[in-house]
Scaffold this motif. Structure first.
Motif, PDB file in Angstrom:
ATOM      1  N   SER A  76      41.315  26.705  33.407  1.00 51.48           N
ATOM      2  CA  SER A  76      40.165  25.620  34.474  1.00 51.48           C
ATOM      3  C   SER A  76      38.126  26.235  33.694  1.00 51.48           C
ATOM      4  O   SER A  76      38.685  27.636  32.990  1.00 51.48           O
ATOM      5  N   GLY A  77      37.129  25.604  33.442  1.00 45.49           N
ATOM      6  CA  GLY A  77      36.357  26.825  33.838  1.00 45.49           C
ATOM      7  C   GLY A  77      35.861  27.313  34.324  1.00 45.49           C
ATOM      8  O   GLY A  77      36.933  27.127  35.837  1.00 45.49           O
ATOM      9  N   TYR A  78      35.649  28.618  34.533  1.00 45.18           N
ATOM     10  CA  TYR A  78      35.177  30.047  35.766  1.00 45.18           C
ATOM     11  C   TYR A  78      34.209  29.526  36.032  1.00 45.18           C
ATOM     12  O   TYR A  78      34.522  29.579  38.454  1.00 45.18           O
ATOM     13  N   THR A  79      33.308  28.424  36.702  1.00 47.54           N
ATOM     14  CA  THR A  79      32.825  27.629  38.092  1.00 47.54           C
ATOM     15  C   THR A  79      34.120  27.346  39.305  1.00 47.54           C
ATOM     16  O   THR A  79      33.221  27.372  40.190  1.00 47.54           O
ATOM     17  N   GLY A  80      35.287  26.886  38.608  1.00 48.32           N
ATOM     18  CA  GLY A  80      36.227  25.991  39.731  1.00 48.32           C
ATOM     19  C   GLY A  80      36.339  27.528  40.719  1.00 48.32           C
ATOM     20  O   GLY A  80      36.500  27.056  41.749  1.00 48.32           O
ATOM     21  N   GLY A  81      36.218  28.491  40.258  1.00 49.61           N
ATOM     22  CA  GLY A  81      36.064  30.179  41.431  1.00 49.61           C
ATOM     23  C   GLY A  81      35.264  29.791  42.281  1.00 49.61           C
ATOM     24  O   GLY A  81      35.153  31.179  42.711  1.00 49.61           O
ATOM     25  N   GLY A  82      34.040  29.240  41.885  1.00 50.72           N
ATOM     26  CA  GLY A  82      32.501  29.210  42.957  1.00 50.72           C
ATOM     27  C   GLY A  82      31.707  30.895  42.297  1.00 50.72           C
ATOM     28  O   GLY A  82      31.673  31.776  41.456  1.00 50.72           O
ATOM     29  N   LYS A  83      30.644  31.370  43.387  1.00 51.97           N
ATOM     30  CA  LYS A  83      29.778  32.025  42.643  1.00 51.97           C
ATOM     31  C   LYS A  83      30.196  33.355  42.282  1.00 51.97           C
ATOM     32  O   LYS A  83      29.498  33.967  41.158  1.00 51.97           O
ATOM     33  N   LEU A 118      32.798  34.153  41.266  1.00 49.96           N
ATOM     34  CA  LEU A 118      33.744  34.786  39.660  1.00 49.96           C
ATOM     35  C   LEU A 118      32.670  33.916  38.881  1.00 49.96           C
ATOM     36  O   LEU A 118      31.989  34.763  37.729  1.00 49.96           O
ATOM     37  N   ILE A 119      31.751  32.972  38.988  1.00 51.85           N
ATOM     38  CA  ILE A 119      30.722  33.335  38.059  1.00 51.85           C
ATOM     39  C   ILE A 119      29.501  34.000  37.656  1.00 51.85           C
ATOM     40  O   ILE A 119      29.811  34.656  36.506  1.00 51.85           O
ATOM     41  N   ALA A 120      29.337  34.806  38.850  1.00 51.64           N
ATOM     42  CA  ALA A 120      28.847  36.379  38.412  1.00 51.64           C
ATOM     43  C   ALA A 120      30.063  37.203  37.765  1.00 51.64           C
ATOM     44  O   ALA A 120      29.096  37.469  36.773  1.00 51.64           O
ATOM     45  N   GLN A 121      30.752  37.007  38.283  1.00 55.37           N
ATOM     46  CA  GLN A 121      32.139  38.525  37.336  1.00 55.37           C
ATOM     47  C   GLN A 121      31.721  37.752  35.336  1.00 55.37           C
ATOM     48  O   GLN A 121      31.903  38.571  35.019  1.00 55.37           O
ATOM     49  N   MET A 122      32.083  36.289  35.833  1.00 58.14           N
ATOM     50  CA  MET A 122      31.880  35.738  34.180  1.00 58.14           C
ATOM     51  C   MET A 122      30.585  36.037  32.865  1.00 58.14           C
ATOM     52  O   MET A 122      30.382  36.233  32.102  1.00 58.14           O
TER      53      MET A 122
END
Length: 309
Positions: A146-153, A155-159
């Motif tokens: 999956s794209g990393y947006t599936g992990g929420g805010k 994970l988005i910040a971590q990526m």
């Protein structure tokens, strides 16, 4: 009078995507709490109870709390959390899952939005179980990225923020290594499985998009079907659907690769039956946007059914 729609959790990743899909529509009234009142419990309760439909983009416990606050007022709910996906009183919000599911969603007070991975997995598995081709106790393996947006805010910040202490620099990583991913129970329940599948999800360094893969041994399936029969069963199930497309076998045979970003920006899903006829194996692949048909897009599709669109 236009139905009143309240998104509880509108500033999260899923909520923002739903707002973008609904904000210009004239057939609904989109309710929004003033920013300065977002933490006021009584104001939130008022919005929940005044809404015709509340879309919950919240953690599980907060979603359960929201339902308890307003269900007796007649508010209808679409819950994007995991909290109610196998609850018997909730309609599962995957209209293409089986015959009559769209009608169940349309009539329901309570609708649970499926998980993104489970949407892809169920799209591939459930029709074959229902058709009698795939035994309910088949030892399934499900792989996904999956794209990393599936992990929420978080994970988005971590990526995206390489300088922060907990930044993730990997181009791709597997997770849920103890085989306890939260989507497994809904896959088991809504596919009618009697054996829990092994599910191995992963995240890639791209924002949106998803591939879910289910490899099968044909000699372990009922009647040892051909690859063409497996394809025909899926094609028949989704015939006429404007949302789920089954790629022709001839098209799948020409592919050198599948791009997980293929369906990004859409609320549709495309299914592939890959392999070589006569080889005894097939690889079923679902391609979708993890924030489209995998989350926000599905919520809006369910909303449209509930308001009669």
């Amino acid at each position: 009078m236009a139905p009143k729609i309240f998104i509880d959790g509108e500033h999260g990743t899923t909520g923002l995507q739903i707002v973008s899909r609904l904000q210009d529509r004239a057939d609904i009234e989109l309710m929004s709490m003033p920013p300065e009142q977002r933490r006021e419990a009584d104001v939130r309760t008022k919005f929940l109870r005044e809404a015709d439909i509340a879309i919950l983009c919240l953690p599980d416990d907060a979603a359960r709390e929201a339902v308890a606050l307003a269900a007796d007022a007649g508010t209808r709910f679409i819950d994007a959390s995991t909290a109610h996906r196998i609850h018997p009183d909730w309609a599962f919000g995957f209209a293409e899952l089986c015959e009559g599911q769209a009608a169940r969603i349309a009539a329901a007070q309570f609708v649970s939005n499926p998980g993104c991975y489970s949407t892809g997995a169920l799209a591939l598995i459930a029709p074959l179980v229902a058709a009698g081709l795939l035994p309910a106790d088949y030892p399934l393996t499900i792989n996904g990225v999956s794209g990393y947006t599936g992990g929420g805010k978080q994970l988005i910040a971590q990526m995206e923020n390489a300088g922060q202490d907990d930044a993730i620099t990997a181009a791709y990583f597997a997770y849920a290594l103890t085989l306890g991913h939260k989507h497994v129970p809904e896959i088991v329940s809504h596919a009618g499985l009697t054996r829990k599948p092994i599910f191995t999800p992963a995240v890639g360094r791209f924002a949106q998009g998803m591939l879910v893969s289910v490899p099968l041994h044909l000699d372990l399936m009922t009647g040892i079907p051909s690859m063409a029969q497996v394809h025909a069963s899926l094609a028949a199930h989704y015939a006429g659907s404007a949302v789920v497309e089954v790629a022709a076998l001839s098209d799948a045979a020409t592919l050198a690769r599948l791009d997980p970003e293929e369906m990004t920006g859409t609320d549709r899903m495309k299914l592939y039956v890959c392999g070589k006829e006569g080889a005894g194996q097939v690889n079923l692949v679902a391609s979708l946007d993890n924030l489209g048909k995998g989350a926000s897009g599905a919520a809006v599709q369910n909303l449209d059914l509930m308001i009669g669109e």
